[in-house]
Design an enzyme around this catalytic site. Sequence first.
Site, PDB file in Angstrom:
ATOM      1  N   LEU A   1      37.371  38.256  52.027  1.00 22.81           N
ATOM      2  CA  LEU A   1      37.360  37.340  53.164  1.00 22.81           C
ATOM      3  C   LEU A   1      38.784  37.294  53.699  1.00 22.81           C
ATOM      4  CD1 LEU A   1      35.291  34.187  52.026  1.00 22.81           C
ATOM      5  CD2 LEU A   1      34.564  35.956  53.646  1.00 22.81           C
ATOM      6  N   ASP A   2      38.929  37.297  55.007  1.00 22.00           N
ATOM      7  CA  ASP A   2      40.267  37.170  55.580  1.00 22.00           C
ATOM      8  C   ASP A   2      40.925  35.880  55.098  1.00 22.00           C
ATOM      9  OD1 ASP A   2      39.894  39.491  56.977  1.00 22.00           O
ATOM     10  OD2 ASP A   2      39.548  38.537  58.917  1.00 22.00           O
ATOM     11  N   ARG A   3      42.233  35.888  55.120  1.00 18.77           N
ATOM     12  CA  ARG A   3      42.978  34.709  54.672  1.00 18.77           C
ATOM     13  C   ARG A   3      42.526  33.439  55.404  1.00 18.77           C
ATOM     14  NH1 ARG A   3      49.531  34.377  54.052  1.00 18.77           N
ATOM     15  NH2 ARG A   3      49.640  32.255  53.246  1.00 18.77           N
TER      16      ARG A   3
END
Length: 244
Positions: free
Chosen positions: A53-55
């Site tokens: 998951l993106d930051r």
Amino acid sequence: MLPIIYQDDHVVAIHKPSGLLVHRSELDRHETRFAVQMLRDQLGRHVHPAHRLDRGTSGVLVFALNKDTARALGGQFERQEVVKTYLAVVRGHPPEAGRIDHALSRRRDDAEWVGERSADEAQPAVTDFRRLATCELPHQVDRYPTSRYALVELTPHTGRRHQLRRHLKHLTHPIIGDATFGKGRHNRLFQQLFGCHRMLLACTRMQLRHPVGGQRLDLRAPPDGEFAVVLAALGWKEQETGNA
């Protein structure tokens, strides 16, 4: 302590908060907190992330507790057998429903090997979307006296890097709070009105087969924190359950 939404002897799933990296990255070399390390310390054992998951994205993040399970889970993601559902707040009013079939150029990891066998050409990428709610705020951001926003449900059918963020930009309905692909003026409006400093994208549901038992897992992580504050302020708390 990371919120655990499912755990057994083989798999653990958490509700990853926005702003937390999944693992160490050269692009954020000064960061000291990572989901992998935090969960390892919390459980007292090694964990293996099954996906990314993106930051800035919050929501369901799945880990395997051993290498065999990690390989089995990874296979499900690679074969696109995992059903992932996201919620996002976007600029404008997109159509009620549709499919974004738009190839995306390769975006490599910072440490990914680059050589003659690593292709740069665009890769197929498909995302379905459904509009759940809309609003119009009495604030001028662009050339119009008011500003329109929508809550959308997103179902990616491929797993390209930053796919949802790039697809919504392509649709001209970028995600609020996205500093890379979004619109700074709209992001700042949400900071001023709602105190929201995060990207309004969350993986709220993930459906997959248990890698050992084979049963269907239905993992959910409703929006919380600043995302929940925005939904409540816009009167969208009921619509967030549109993926139930």
